[in-house]
Design a protein around this motif. Structure first.
Motif, PDB file in Angstrom:
ATOM      1  N   MET A   1       5.176   3.375  39.564  1.00  0.00           N
ATOM      2  CA  MET A   1       4.124   3.466  40.563  1.00  0.00           C
ATOM      3  C   MET A   1       2.858   3.969  39.881  1.00  0.00           C
ATOM      4  SD  MET A   1       3.867   3.115  43.806  1.00  0.00           S
ATOM      5  CE  MET A   1       2.733   3.467  45.074  1.00  0.00           C
ATOM      6  N   THR A   2       1.755   3.398  40.241  1.00  0.00           N
ATOM      7  CA  THR A   2       0.470   3.841  39.720  1.00  0.00           C
ATOM      8  C   THR A   2      -0.470   4.051  40.894  1.00  0.00           C
ATOM      9  OG1 THR A   2      -0.409   1.605  39.538  1.00  0.00           O
ATOM     10  CG2 THR A   2       0.757   2.464  37.624  1.00  0.00           C
ATOM     11  N   SER A   3      -1.605   4.641  40.605  1.00  0.00           N
ATOM     12  CA  SER A   3      -2.619   4.776  41.644  1.00  0.00           C
ATOM     13  C   SER A   3      -3.184   3.389  41.946  1.00  0.00           C
ATOM     14  CB  SER A   3      -3.713   5.708  41.164  1.00  0.00           C
ATOM     15  OG  SER A   3      -4.238   5.238  39.951  1.00  0.00           O
ATOM     16  N   PRO A   4      -3.787   3.217  43.105  1.00  0.00           N
ATOM     17  CA  PRO A   4      -4.365   1.907  43.414  1.00  0.00           C
ATOM     18  C   PRO A   4      -5.554   1.617  42.498  1.00  0.00           C
ATOM     19  CG  PRO A   4      -4.859   3.489  45.141  1.00  0.00           C
ATOM     20  CD  PRO A   4      -3.922   4.160  44.185  1.00  0.00           C
ATOM     21  N   PRO A   5      -5.825   0.345  42.244  1.00  0.00           N
ATOM     22  CA  PRO A   5      -6.961   0.029  41.380  1.00  0.00           C
ATOM     23  C   PRO A   5      -8.277   0.418  42.043  1.00  0.00           C
ATOM     24  CG  PRO A   5      -6.093  -1.972  42.354  1.00  0.00           C
ATOM     25  CD  PRO A   5      -5.162  -0.860  42.733  1.00  0.00           C
ATOM     26  N   ALA A   6      -9.224   0.832  41.218  1.00  0.00           N
ATOM     27  CA  ALA A   6     -10.543   1.215  41.719  1.00  0.00           C
ATOM     28  C   ALA A   6     -11.586   0.282  41.124  1.00  0.00           C
ATOM     29  CB  ALA A   6     -10.858   2.656  41.330  1.00  0.00           C
ATOM     30  N   GLU A   7     -12.432  -0.287  41.980  1.00  0.00           N
ATOM     31  CA  GLU A   7     -13.556  -1.070  41.483  1.00  0.00           C
ATOM     32  C   GLU A   7     -14.631  -0.078  41.065  1.00  0.00           C
ATOM     33  OE1 GLU A   7     -14.840  -4.729  43.481  1.00  0.00           O
ATOM     34  OE2 GLU A   7     -13.333  -4.185  44.979  1.00  0.00           O
ATOM     35  N   ILE A   8     -15.143  -0.237  39.849  1.00  0.00           N
ATOM     36  CA  ILE A   8     -16.095   0.729  39.300  1.00  0.00           C
ATOM     37  C   ILE A   8     -17.279   0.025  38.648  1.00  0.00           C
ATOM     38  CG2 ILE A   8     -14.385   2.552  38.920  1.00  0.00           C
ATOM     39  CD1 ILE A   8     -14.284   1.664  35.974  1.00  0.00           C
ATOM     40  N   THR A   9     -18.350   0.778  38.473  1.00  0.00           N
ATOM     41  CA  THR A   9     -19.495   0.360  37.677  1.00  0.00           C
ATOM     42  C   THR A   9     -19.495   1.254  36.445  1.00  0.00           C
ATOM     43  OG1 THR A   9     -20.744  -0.311  39.615  1.00  0.00           O
ATOM     44  CG2 THR A   9     -22.006   0.110  37.609  1.00  0.00           C
ATOM     45  N   VAL A  10     -19.529   0.638  35.258  1.00  0.00           N
ATOM     46  CA  VAL A  10     -19.401   1.352  33.986  1.00  0.00           C
ATOM     47  C   VAL A  10     -20.723   1.306  33.229  1.00  0.00           C
ATOM     48  CG1 VAL A  10     -18.144   1.444  31.784  1.00  0.00           C
ATOM     49  CG2 VAL A  10     -16.978   0.660  33.860  1.00  0.00           C
ATOM     50  N   GLU A  11     -21.081   2.432  32.603  1.00  0.00           N
ATOM     51  CA  GLU A  11     -22.209   2.461  31.671  1.00  0.00           C
ATOM     52  C   GLU A  11     -21.614   2.427  30.268  1.00  0.00           C
ATOM     53  OE1 GLU A  11     -26.068   5.165  30.372  1.00  0.00           O
ATOM     54  OE2 GLU A  11     -24.435   6.086  31.479  1.00  0.00           O
ATOM     55  N   CYS A  12     -21.924   1.385  29.508  1.00  0.00           N
ATOM     56  CA  CYS A  12     -21.374   1.248  28.160  1.00  0.00           C
ATOM     57  C   CYS A  12     -21.864   2.396  27.272  1.00  0.00           C
ATOM     58  CB  CYS A  12     -21.790  -0.090  27.560  1.00  0.00           C
ATOM     59  SG  CYS A  12     -21.219  -0.307  25.860  1.00  0.00           S
ATOM     60  N   PRO A  13     -20.943   3.090  26.574  1.00  0.00           N
ATOM     61  CA  PRO A  13     -21.376   4.195  25.712  1.00  0.00           C
ATOM     62  C   PRO A  13     -22.110   3.723  24.458  1.00  0.00           C
ATOM     63  CG  PRO A  13     -19.006   3.878  25.537  1.00  0.00           C
ATOM     64  CD  PRO A  13     -19.494   2.960  26.606  1.00  0.00           C
ATOM     65  N   GLN A  14     -21.992   2.434  24.128  1.00  0.00           N
ATOM     66  CA  GLN A  14     -22.643   1.928  22.916  1.00  0.00           C
ATOM     67  C   GLN A  14     -24.028   1.342  23.196  1.00  0.00           C
ATOM     68  OE1 GLN A  14     -20.176  -0.055  20.026  1.00  0.00           O
ATOM     69  NE2 GLN A  14     -21.721  -1.639  19.738  1.00  0.00           N
ATOM     70  N   CYS A  15     -24.119   0.392  24.148  1.00  0.00           N
ATOM     71  CA  CYS A  15     -25.397  -0.284  24.388  1.00  0.00           C
ATOM     72  C   CYS A  15     -26.134   0.224  25.626  1.00  0.00           C
ATOM     73  CB  CYS A  15     -25.200  -1.793  24.471  1.00  0.00           C
ATOM     74  SG  CYS A  15     -24.339  -2.367  25.959  1.00  0.00           S
ATOM     75  N   GLY A  16     -25.451   1.006  26.492  1.00  0.00           N
ATOM     76  CA  GLY A  16     -26.090   1.565  27.671  1.00  0.00           C
ATOM     77  C   GLY A  16     -26.220   0.613  28.848  1.00  0.00           C
ATOM     78  N   GLN A  17     -25.709  -0.610  28.715  1.00  0.00           N
ATOM     79  CA  GLN A  17     -25.764  -1.579  29.815  1.00  0.00           C
ATOM     80  C   GLN A  17     -24.731  -1.222  30.884  1.00  0.00           C
ATOM     81  OE1 GLN A  17     -27.888  -4.303  30.091  1.00  0.00           O
ATOM     82  NE2 GLN A  17     -28.919  -3.479  28.298  1.00  0.00           N
ATOM     83  N   TYR A  18     -24.967  -1.669  32.107  1.00  0.00           N
ATOM     84  CA  TYR A  18     -24.046  -1.443  33.212  1.00  0.00           C
ATOM     85  C   TYR A  18     -23.300  -2.734  33.523  1.00  0.00           C
ATOM     86  CZ  TYR A  18     -26.742   2.776  33.821  1.00  0.00           C
ATOM     87  OH  TYR A  18     -27.348   3.972  33.612  1.00  0.00           O
ATOM     88  N   TYR A  19     -22.041  -2.606  33.879  1.00  0.00           N
ATOM     89  CA  TYR A  19     -21.244  -3.767  34.264  1.00  0.00           C
ATOM     90  C   TYR A  19     -20.140  -3.328  35.211  1.00  0.00           C
ATOM     91  CZ  TYR A  19     -18.059  -2.104  30.590  1.00  0.00           C
ATOM     92  OH  TYR A  19     -17.217  -1.339  29.818  1.00  0.00           O
TER      93      TYR A  19
END
Length: 154
Positions: free
Chosen positions: A1-19
Motif C-alpha cells: 500500500m502506498t499513499s495516493p498519487p499527488a499531482e504537483i508542480t516542480v521547480e527544477c533544481p538545475q535550470c529553475g523551470q517549472y513543470y
C-alpha cells in the motif's frame, strides 16, 4: 500500500523551470512489495527542459516497521495548493529612498538599521514562501514607493 498519487508542480533544481509531475509521498513495505524501479519512478521527477532527475522525497516504511524519509532536492507544491513566492528587491529610485524604507518596514517588520542595510546590499531577497496573493500586494506597494521588485513563484 502506498499513499495516493499527488499531482504537483516542480521547480527544477538545475535550470529553475517549472513543470507538472506526480509522485507518491510514502511507500509501505509491510503491506506490499515494491521493486527499485517503482520506488525511483514515484519518488523522483525528470525535468522535461534540461533532463535533470531530482528526488521529491518519500517516506519508506520497511518490513520491520522502521521508517526512512528521503529528503527532496526539488521544490514542489501540490497542484491544488496556492503558489508560494519569493520577493526580491532589484533596485530603487534613490530620490524615493525614504518611501521605500517606510514600506519595507511595514511589510517586513525590520527596524530602521536593518532596512538601511538591506537597501545597501541589493539585489536582495526580502521574503520567501509568501502566498502569491500577498506577494503581489507587497510588490504593488513597494513599486508604488519607488522600488523595482521581482517575484519568483512556484
Amino acid at each position: 500500500m502506498t499513499s495516493p498519487p499527488a499531482e504537483i508542480t516542480v521547480e527544477c533544481p538545475q535550470c529553475g523551470q517549472y513543470y507538472d509531475a506526480w509522485y507518491r509521498p510514502s511507500i509501505n513495505f509491510m503491506l506490499e512489495d515494491f521493486d527499485d524501479e517503482y520506488i525511483e519512478r514515484v519518488s523522483t521527477s525528470t525535468c522535461p527542459h534540461c533532463g535533470c532527475k531530482a528526488s521529491l522525497g518519500v517516506l519508506i516504511v520497511s518490513k520491520t516497521g522502521d521508517f526512512n524519509f528521503q529528503l527532496p532536492q526539488a521544490n514542489f507544491r501540490r497542484k491544488d495548493e496556492e503558489a508560494m513566492c519569493s520577493i526580491k528587491i532589484e533596485s530603487f529610485d534613490s530620490s524615493k529612498r525614504l518611501n521605500v524604507m517606510k514600506v519595507l518596514r511595514e511589510i517586513t517588520g525590520l527596524n530602521l538599521m536593518e532596512v538601511k542595510s538591506l537597501l545597501d546590499n541589493i539585489p536582495e531577497i526580502l521574503m520567501r514562501d509568501i502566498e502569491q496573493r500577498k506577494a503581489e500586494l507587497f510588490k504593488r506597494d513597494l513599486e508604488a514607493a519607488g522600488a523595482e521588485i521581482s517575484l519568483k513563484c512556484f
